[in-house]
Design a protein around this motif. Structure first.
Motif, mmCIF file in Angstrom:
data_model
loop_
_atom_site.group_PDB
_atom_site.id
_atom_site.type_symbol
_atom_site.label_atom_id
_atom_site.label_comp_id
_atom_site.label_asym_id
_atom_site.label_seq_id
_atom_site.Cartn_x
_atom_site.Cartn_y
_atom_site.Cartn_z
ATOM 1 N N GLY A 47 0.821 -1.213 0.000
ATOM 2 C CA GLY A 47 0.000 0.000 0.000
ATOM 3 C C GLY A 47 0.847 1.252 0.000
ATOM 4 O O GLY A 47 0.522 2.239 -0.663
ATOM 5 N N ASN A 48 1.951 1.227 0.755
ATOM 6 C CA ASN A 48 2.836 2.385 0.787
ATOM 7 C C ASN A 48 3.481 2.631 -0.571
ATOM 8 O O ASN A 48 3.645 3.776 -0.995
ATOM 9 N N ALA A 49 3.853 1.582 -1.263
ATOM 10 C CA ALA A 49 4.420 1.752 -2.610
ATOM 11 C C ALA A 49 3.388 2.397 -3.534
ATOM 12 O O ALA A 49 3.714 3.295 -4.309
ATOM 13 N N ALA A 50 2.146 1.960 -3.440
ATOM 14 C CA ALA A 50 1.078 2.532 -4.275
ATOM 15 C C ALA A 50 0.843 3.999 -3.923
ATOM 16 O O ALA A 50 0.631 4.835 -4.817
ATOM 17 N N ARG A 51 0.893 4.336 -2.637
ATOM 18 C CA ARG A 51 0.693 5.730 -2.230
ATOM 19 C C ARG A 51 1.856 6.604 -2.703
ATOM 20 O O ARG A 51 1.657 7.749 -3.104
ATOM 21 N N ASN A 52 3.067 6.074 -2.682
ATOM 22 C CA ASN A 52 4.218 6.813 -3.197
ATOM 23 C C ASN A 52 4.058 7.055 -4.692
ATOM 24 O O ASN A 52 4.315 8.149 -5.198
ATOM 25 N N ARG A 53 3.632 6.039 -5.401
ATOM 26 C CA ARG A 53 3.417 6.156 -6.855
ATOM 27 C C ARG A 53 2.336 7.197 -7.155
ATOM 28 O O ARG A 53 2.472 8.001 -8.079
ATOM 29 N N ALA A 54 1.268 7.208 -6.357
ATOM 30 C CA ALA A 54 0.189 8.180 -6.563
ATOM 31 C C ALA A 54 0.690 9.601 -6.312
ATOM 32 O O ALA A 54 0.316 10.537 -7.038
ATOM 33 N N THR A 179 -6.966 10.031 -0.036
ATOM 34 C CA THR A 179 -7.460 9.484 1.221
ATOM 35 C C THR A 179 -6.338 9.505 2.251
ATOM 36 O O THR A 179 -5.249 8.995 1.977
ATOM 37 N N PRO A 180 -6.573 10.089 3.429
ATOM 38 C CA PRO A 180 -5.528 10.081 4.452
ATOM 39 C C PRO A 180 -5.248 8.654 4.924
ATOM 40 O O PRO A 180 -6.153 7.933 5.313
ATOM 41 N N GLU A 181 -3.991 8.242 4.823
ATOM 42 C CA GLU A 181 -3.554 6.918 5.261
ATOM 43 C C GLU A 181 -2.131 7.042 5.775
ATOM 44 O O GLU A 181 -1.418 7.961 5.395
ATOM 45 N N ARG A 182 -1.735 6.092 6.605
ATOM 46 C CA ARG A 182 -0.334 6.074 7.013
ATOM 47 C C ARG A 182 0.514 5.835 5.769
ATOM 48 O O ARG A 182 0.108 5.127 4.855
ATOM 49 N N SER A 183 1.686 6.420 5.762
ATOM 50 C CA SER A 183 2.543 6.338 4.588
ATOM 51 C C SER A 183 3.943 5.911 4.979
ATOM 52 O O SER A 183 4.423 6.233 6.063
ATOM 53 N N GLY A 184 4.603 5.226 4.070
ATOM 54 C CA GLY A 184 5.992 4.830 4.256
ATOM 55 C C GLY A 184 6.942 5.724 3.504
ATOM 56 O O GLY A 184 8.083 5.347 3.254
#
Length: 193
Positions: A47-54, A179-184
């Motif tokens: 999920g963190n990789a996807a959030r970084n990509r976004a 969407t607010p989520e924890r991120s790496g």
């Protein structure tokens, strides 16, 4: 050394960070040795990789809509759909001193250019401890996660664009808000004065 047919110089007996990242994003440009490293990471890493990509998509699109026409992508990633290399030129610098590398590259850019940077962290995932770095080490892949205070120097002397240095899900300039989520990842976009 095993090589795949499309890339004869690709060593598929050793994991590679770009292929592990590709696996994390659900891509197909990876091998069993890469998947082994990925599977050893905490589940939320995907999920963190996807959030970084976004974040990268949002930042790049915002810059392009605001007149920036040339991009330089510095990293070791395999292009994963949509391909960033379609809008930027890929470069792999020596990262012995990542702060000096970034300063050198930024110093060569004209005023008005931008630095878009994302960097891995466990700040929002303290329960992971060193498990991420340990999983990469077992695959003989160097990885250095940094705290927010260790990422800040990359932006020294630059003008951070609002909202500044934040987590990947907190950076956006145009709606809708992610969407607010924890991120790496700590991320930022800065203008070179």
């Amino acid at each position: 050394m095993s090589a795949d047919a499309s890339h004869p110089d690709t060593d598929t007996t050793r994991p590679h960070p770009a292929r592990v990242y590709d696996w994390l994003l659900g891509g197909s440009s990876n091998h069993p040795v890469d998947r082994k490293v990925g599977e050893a990471l905490p589940g939320e890493t995907r999920g963190n990789a996807a959030r970084n990509r976004a974040f990268m998509h949002r930042a790049t699109a915002w810059l392009a809509r605001n007149g920036i026409a040339q991009f330089l992508d510095i990293g070791t990633g395999i292009p994963t759909e949509p391909n960033l290399h379609q809008i930027v030129q890929a470069v792999r610098p020596d990262d012995e001193d990542p702060y000096a590398v970034v300063r050198s590259l930024v110093g060569a850019l004209p005023a008005g250019s931008f630095l878009v940077l994302s960097h891995g962290t466990t700040d929002q995932h303290p329960e992971w401890g060193r498990s991420i770095e340990s999983a990469y080490e077992k695959g003989a892949i160097p990885l250095r996660l940094r705290t927010r205070s260790e990422v800040e120097p990359f932006f020294e002397g630059l003008e951070l664009v609002a909202p500044g240095l934040v987590s990947a899900t907190e950076w956006y300039r145009e709606g809708p808000a992610p969407t607010p989520e924890r991120s790496g990842f700590h991320v930022g976009v800065a203008r070179i004065p």
